[in-house]
Scaffold this motif. Structure first.
Motif, PDB file in Angstrom:
ATOM      1  N   LEU A  93       0.732  -1.220   0.019  1.00 62.56           N
ATOM      2  CA  LEU A  93      -0.048  -0.049  -0.033  1.00 62.56           C
ATOM      3  C   LEU A  93       0.623   1.420  -0.122  1.00 62.56           C
ATOM      4  O   LEU A  93       2.030   1.171   0.520  1.00 62.56           O
ATOM      5  CB  LEU A  93      -0.796   0.201   1.270  1.00 62.56           C
ATOM      6  CG  LEU A  93      -2.213  -1.076   1.118  1.00 62.56           C
ATOM      7  CD1 LEU A  93      -2.727  -0.930   2.686  1.00 62.56           C
ATOM      8  CD2 LEU A  93      -3.103  -0.515   0.225  1.00 62.56           C
ATOM      9  N   LEU A  94       0.447   2.304  -0.667  1.00 63.60           N
ATOM     10  CA  LEU A  94       1.071   3.696  -0.672  1.00 63.60           C
ATOM     11  C   LEU A  94       0.264   4.447   0.040  1.00 63.60           C
ATOM     12  O   LEU A  94      -0.917   4.880  -0.174  1.00 63.60           O
ATOM     13  CB  LEU A  94       1.334   4.045  -1.869  1.00 63.60           C
ATOM     14  CG  LEU A  94       2.285   5.225  -2.321  1.00 63.60           C
ATOM     15  CD1 LEU A  94       3.842   4.674  -1.729  1.00 63.60           C
ATOM     16  CD2 LEU A  94       2.407   5.754  -3.589  1.00 63.60           C
ATOM     17  N   SER A  95       1.076   5.377   0.865  1.00 65.71           N
ATOM     18  CA  SER A  95       0.344   6.619   1.429  1.00 65.71           C
ATOM     19  C   SER A  95       1.500   7.546   1.998  1.00 65.71           C
ATOM     20  O   SER A  95       1.531   8.858   2.152  1.00 65.71           O
ATOM     21  CB  SER A  95      -0.484   6.280   2.771  1.00 65.71           C
ATOM     22  OG  SER A  95      -1.053   7.452   3.521  1.00 65.71           O
ATOM     23  N   LEU A  96       2.642   7.057   2.653  1.00 67.13           N
ATOM     24  CA  LEU A  96       3.480   7.675   3.300  1.00 67.13           C
ATOM     25  C   LEU A  96       4.446   8.429   2.703  1.00 67.13           C
ATOM     26  O   LEU A  96       5.343   9.463   2.929  1.00 67.13           O
ATOM     27  CB  LEU A  96       4.364   6.584   4.515  1.00 67.13           C
ATOM     28  CG  LEU A  96       3.305   5.971   5.484  1.00 67.13           C
ATOM     29  CD1 LEU A  96       4.356   4.977   6.249  1.00 67.13           C
ATOM     30  CD2 LEU A  96       2.577   6.846   6.267  1.00 67.13           C
ATOM     31  N   LEU A  97       4.677   7.954   1.345  1.00 65.53           N
ATOM     32  CA  LEU A  97       5.875   8.830   0.640  1.00 65.53           C
ATOM     33  C   LEU A  97       5.555  10.502   0.656  1.00 65.53           C
ATOM     34  O   LEU A  97       4.405  10.833   0.479  1.00 65.53           O
ATOM     35  CB  LEU A  97       5.521   8.569  -0.986  1.00 65.53           C
ATOM     36  CG  LEU A  97       6.825   8.767  -1.939  1.00 65.53           C
ATOM     37  CD1 LEU A  97       7.996   8.115  -1.498  1.00 65.53           C
ATOM     38  CD2 LEU A  97       6.261   8.345  -3.290  1.00 65.53           C
ATOM     39  N   PRO A 175       6.576  17.782  10.189  1.00 63.38           N
ATOM     40  CA  PRO A 175       7.774  18.598   9.996  1.00 63.38           C
ATOM     41  C   PRO A 175       8.997  17.628  10.601  1.00 63.38           C
ATOM     42  O   PRO A 175      10.127  18.154   9.709  1.00 63.38           O
ATOM     43  CB  PRO A 175       7.693  19.850  10.647  1.00 63.38           C
ATOM     44  CG  PRO A 175       6.217  20.268  10.849  1.00 63.38           C
ATOM     45  CD  PRO A 175       5.680  18.863  11.221  1.00 63.38           C
ATOM     46  N   LEU A 176       8.942  17.031  11.546  1.00 58.78           N
ATOM     47  CA  LEU A 176       9.975  16.244  12.161  1.00 58.78           C
ATOM     48  C   LEU A 176      10.532  15.304  11.200  1.00 58.78           C
ATOM     49  O   LEU A 176      11.631  14.692  11.193  1.00 58.78           O
ATOM     50  CB  LEU A 176       9.717  15.679  13.450  1.00 58.78           C
ATOM     51  CG  LEU A 176       9.288  16.584  14.680  1.00 58.78           C
ATOM     52  CD1 LEU A 176       8.738  15.952  15.768  1.00 58.78           C
ATOM     53  CD2 LEU A 176      10.412  17.479  14.812  1.00 58.78           C
ATOM     54  N   LEU A 177       9.526  14.747  10.351  1.00 58.86           N
ATOM     55  CA  LEU A 177       9.965  13.598   9.362  1.00 58.86           C
ATOM     56  C   LEU A 177      10.884  13.959   8.075  1.00 58.86           C
ATOM     57  O   LEU A 177      11.682  13.175   7.660  1.00 58.86           O
ATOM     58  CB  LEU A 177       8.818  13.070   8.696  1.00 58.86           C
ATOM     59  CG  LEU A 177       7.630  12.899   9.671  1.00 58.86           C
ATOM     60  CD1 LEU A 177       6.211  12.100   8.861  1.00 58.86           C
ATOM     61  CD2 LEU A 177       8.095  11.368  10.654  1.00 58.86           C
ATOM     62  N   VAL A 270       0.399   9.288   9.144  1.00 58.32           N
ATOM     63  CA  VAL A 270       1.032  10.730   8.648  1.00 58.32           C
ATOM     64  C   VAL A 270       0.896  10.904   7.181  1.00 58.32           C
ATOM     65  O   VAL A 270       1.353  12.037   6.844  1.00 58.32           O
ATOM     66  CB  VAL A 270       2.340  10.652   9.429  1.00 58.32           C
ATOM     67  CG1 VAL A 270       2.352  10.791  10.931  1.00 58.32           C
ATOM     68  CG2 VAL A 270       3.143   9.730   8.776  1.00 58.32           C
ATOM     69  N   GLY A 271       0.744  10.155   6.377  1.00 57.70           N
ATOM     70  CA  GLY A 271       0.643  10.201   4.952  1.00 57.70           C
ATOM     71  C   GLY A 271      -0.561  11.049   4.214  1.00 57.70           C
ATOM     72  O   GLY A 271      -1.260  11.198   5.066  1.00 57.70           O
ATOM     73  N   GLU A 272      -0.420  11.017   2.894  1.00 56.14           N
ATOM     74  CA  GLU A 272      -1.744  11.553   2.102  1.00 56.14           C
ATOM     75  C   GLU A 272      -1.404  11.348   0.876  1.00 56.14           C
ATOM     76  O   GLU A 272      -0.266  10.654   0.392  1.00 56.14           O
ATOM     77  CB  GLU A 272      -1.624  12.920   2.253  1.00 56.14           C
ATOM     78  CG  GLU A 272      -0.419  13.708   1.612  1.00 56.14           C
ATOM     79  CD  GLU A 272      -0.628  15.247   1.628  1.00 56.14           C
ATOM     80  OE1 GLU A 272      -0.823  15.781   0.565  1.00 56.14           O
ATOM     81  OE2 GLU A 272      -0.201  15.814   2.735  1.00 56.14           O
ATOM     82  N   LEU A 273      -2.513  11.026  -0.008  1.00 54.73           N
ATOM     83  CA  LEU A 273      -2.500  10.838  -1.322  1.00 54.73           C
ATOM     84  C   LEU A 273      -3.523  11.886  -1.972  1.00 54.73           C
ATOM     85  O   LEU A 273      -4.535  12.195  -1.554  1.00 54.73           O
ATOM     86  CB  LEU A 273      -3.286   9.470  -1.507  1.00 54.73           C
ATOM     87  CG  LEU A 273      -2.409   8.103  -1.378  1.00 54.73           C
ATOM     88  CD1 LEU A 273      -3.027   7.030  -1.760  1.00 54.73           C
ATOM     89  CD2 LEU A 273      -1.202   8.114  -2.319  1.00 54.73           C
ATOM     90  N   GLU A 274      -2.705  12.543  -3.201  1.00 55.94           N
ATOM     91  CA  GLU A 274      -3.702  13.415  -3.948  1.00 55.94           C
ATOM     92  C   GLU A 274      -4.209  14.667  -2.805  1.00 55.94           C
ATOM     93  O   GLU A 274      -5.330  15.025  -3.112  1.00 55.94           O
ATOM     94  CB  GLU A 274      -4.515  12.922  -4.652  1.00 55.94           C
ATOM     95  CG  GLU A 274      -4.002  11.776  -5.640  1.00 55.94           C
ATOM     96  CD  GLU A 274      -4.797  11.137  -6.462  1.00 55.94           C
ATOM     97  OE1 GLU A 274      -5.989  11.261  -6.467  1.00 55.94           O
ATOM     98  OE2 GLU A 274      -4.613  10.527  -7.599  1.00 55.94           O
ATOM     99  N   GLY A 561       8.519   2.009   6.482  1.00 55.31           N
ATOM    100  CA  GLY A 561       7.062   2.425   5.429  1.00 55.31           C
ATOM    101  C   GLY A 561       8.005   3.072   4.083  1.00 55.31           C
ATOM    102  O   GLY A 561       9.108   3.628   4.193  1.00 55.31           O
ATOM    103  N   VAL A 562       7.105   2.909   3.014  1.00 59.98           N
ATOM    104  CA  VAL A 562       7.387   3.681   1.661  1.00 59.98           C
ATOM    105  C   VAL A 562       7.148   5.138   1.768  1.00 59.98           C
ATOM    106  O   VAL A 562       6.316   5.671   1.440  1.00 59.98           O
ATOM    107  CB  VAL A 562       6.798   2.969   0.622  1.00 59.98           C
ATOM    108  CG1 VAL A 562       7.199   3.400  -0.745  1.00 59.98           C
ATOM    109  CG2 VAL A 562       6.877   1.427   0.630  1.00 59.98           C
ATOM    110  N   MET A 563       8.234   5.672   2.432  1.00 63.78           N
ATOM    111  CA  MET A 563       8.124   7.118   2.828  1.00 63.78           C
ATOM    112  C   MET A 563       9.303   7.916   2.108  1.00 63.78           C
ATOM    113  O   MET A 563       8.833   9.266   1.590  1.00 63.78           O
ATOM    114  CB  MET A 563       8.633   7.305   4.396  1.00 63.78           C
ATOM    115  CG  MET A 563       8.324   8.682   5.010  1.00 63.78           C
ATOM    116  SD  MET A 563       8.614   8.766   6.745  1.00 63.78           S
ATOM    117  CE  MET A 563       7.355   7.947   7.624  1.00 63.78           C
TER     118      MET A 563
END
Length: 581
Positions: A93-97, A175-177, A270-274, A561-563
């Motif tokens: 799954l993808l979200s954290l990128l 922002p810490l990421l 913490v992720g987002e898509l579009e 995670g795929v971040m």
């Protein structure tokens, strides 16, 4: 592994290696030869390594990426294990990128496409042997509240407040990421310039405190308490608590009752898509599509990317600084910088001579907690699962719940805790926690017409079985059969639909993908192994005791995670040092 109708399994399918798309193999563009010298060499072509390479090359640092496998992407790969079926074999799954990476590397222009999911969570229930109720969560708040109200009107009313509460915490931590942790050693012992730089790194921490304000103690509790206590404060219904708790234990050898499990949940929201916060989706073509897009961006800037080039040693110069790598065939590749996308254990315990590292550093890396509860099972089926709790029209077309993360054996948090206790005793869970996903419900290109690919992300399984028993073929199949029996209980006919399966226990995930202990995050995301202390205290800022050697993978801040954040942050730091060489 098992197969139906004579399908051969276990083949290392051609997958989506960049060789097939002309982006790698001999190198970027398929034309470049491996040079004897580069400005920077990246060990491993996981997504973080590719991100680091793309940024370094974009900034004018001539970079090569060296990958040991036949395809790129690390755990973010697409592989055709069963002929005709394309699996996101590890991550799914993808979200954290990070949004900055999307934009700055122009990943959409390089082919990245994502199918967002709405609804996104489906929890069918077995109650007194019956499977007639379910909980469906989505982005439509009114409909989600109606779903929750089946179990508790009070919880339905509280849910929007809980979402707002978590959203505020995410906005503070976000922002810490994207910055290196504060360098405590430089702050306390460094030169004036080093201290000023360390003070500058405090800004995101101070900003987080200002955002949270007077509620900081309440948010601190979320990060440190067991998630069961936090969710119990907000909600009374077990199905909702257990469904939300899955994100607090997924990938972690932890129970909902384990202190600090709240951070793991936060890490997954913490992720987002579009532009939609907290959304998750399926990458078109499988997770290899993420790695393809990042590699394409790196290659477009001129990076050289090579598969089947395993690195066995980091070269050290007379001063003890890294100045290149040695490949398995003895080839030496010189460079001014070396960035490792490999785990901290592999990087520092196998690629670097131990005598070149501080003794306490080696001890801390050795003790880095990499326990993993995960067994991933990829399944090819000839029809969609039909859940008793959500009967459909029976015409074979996906229904809304088929696109979701489907949580099985998640009726209450005690089930999750008992599954954890089984693994803690050295036994695979008798009633495992199962997150079932069907990406082909939104991306039909992954399977032949009428067929589907099913991802079963299961917990809890120990790395080593009780009594030192190995995860041999019998043990692997016995556990997979247990998982399939439980899926069958919720969706009769599932077992008969199976064409083939690919079983990846913790040792398999370690062997194939280089995940230490099978840990999908390169190491536990516990509070004692985050921020200042990831991978070890005093070396949380991507630099290592070896000058010129940097850690850019999930074992570094901010974790798994795929971040892509670790790759981007490490590249930025390495660039600063490169300017002064």
């Amino acid at each position: 592994m098992a197969a139906k109708r004579g399908t051969a399994l276990g083949r290392a399918g051609a997958g989506w290696s960049l060789q097939r798309r002309g982006l790698a193999g001999a190198g970027a563009g398929g034309r470049d030869r491996l040079q004897q010298r580069y400005d920077a060499v990246v060990i491993g072509a996981g997504h973080n390594g590719l991100v680091a390479a793309a940024y370094l090359q974009k900034w004018g640092v001539q970079t090569a990426v060296l990958e040991r496998r036949h395809l790129l992407g690390g755990a973010a790969v697409t592989e055709e294990i069963v002929p005709g079926f394309k699996f996101s074999r590890a991550s799914y799954l993808l979200s954290l990128l990070r949004p900055q990476i999307y934009a700055e590397l122009e990943l959409q222009r390089h082919g990245l496409r994502v199918c967002t999911r709405d609804p996104y969570s489906f929890t069918p229930m077995l109650e007194d042997g019956q499977a007639w109720r379910s909980l469906l969560l989505g982005h439509d708040m009114a409909e989600t509240q109606r779903q929750i109200a089946q179990f508790s009107v009070k919880d339905a009313q509280a849910y929007p407040k809980y979402e707002a509460f978590m959203s505020r915490l995410v906005s503070a931590i976000d922002p810490l990421l994207d910055a290196a942790p504060v360098d405590v050693a430089a702050w306390s012992q460094g030169s004036l310039l080093q201290r000023l730089r360390a003070l500058r790194a405090l800004k995101p921490l101070l900003r987080a405190g200002l955002v949270l304000g007077k509620d900081l103690p309440q948010y601190y509790q979320v990060l440190t308490a067991p998630i069961s206590r936090i969710l119990g404060h907000w909600f009374e219904s077990e199905p909702l608590q257990a469904t939300l708790a899955t994100d607090a234990v997924i990938g972690a050898m932890a129970s909902p009752h384990t202190p600090g499990s709240g951070y793991v949940l936060l890490h997954h929201v913490v992720g987002e898509l579009e532009g939609r916060k907290g959304a998750w989706g399926y990458v078109v073509g499988g997770m290899g599509g993420v790695s393809q897009a990042i590699a394409s961006a790196a290659a477009a800037h001129g990076a050289h990317i090579f598969t089947e080039k395993p690195v066995t040693r980091v070269l050290l110069g007379p001063s003890g600084a890294a100045h290149g790598v040695v490949l398995q065939d003895g080839t030496e590749v010189r460079s001014k910088l070396v960035l490792s996308n490999a785990s901290p254990q592999h990087t520092f315990l196998q690629l670097v001579p131990q005598e070149q590292l501080p003794e306490d550093f080696v001890q801390q890396v050795t003790k880095f907690d990499v326990r993993s509860p995960v067994t991933k099972i990829n399944v090819a089926v000839d029809q969609l699962p039909r859940f008793l709790a959500a009967p459909g029209a029976g015409d074979g077309r996906p229904l809304p719940h088929h696109q979701c993360s489907i949580h099985l054996n998640c009726e209450d948090t005690q089930l999750l805790h008992r599954a954890f206790e089984d693994a803690s005793a050295g036994e695979p869970s008798a009633r495992p926690m199962i997150e079932l996903c069907i990406p082909s419900a939104l991306d039909p290109s992954l399977a032949p017409p009428g067929c589907h690919v099913v991802s079963l992300f299961t917990q809890f399984t120990p790395y080593t079985l009780a009594g030192g028993r190995p995860w041999d073929e019998q043990a692997r199949n016995m556990y997979a059969d247990t998982v399939f029996d439980w899926v069958e209980a919720y969706a009769p006919g599932f077992k008969a639909s199976v064409i083939g399966r690919d079983i990846l226990t913790p040792p398999d995930l370690e062997r194939i993908f280089g995940l230490p202990g099978g840990n999908i995050f390169h190491g536990a995301m516990s509070l004692d192994q985050l921020y200042f202390a990831r991978p070890v205290p005093s070396y949380s800022g991507y630099r290592s005791p070896i000058p010129g050697l940097y850690l850019c993978g999930s074992g570094a801040h901010p974790g798994g995670g795929v971040m892509g954040a670790a790759g981007r942050n490490a590249a930025r730091l390495a660039l600063e040092d490169f300017k002064h060489l």
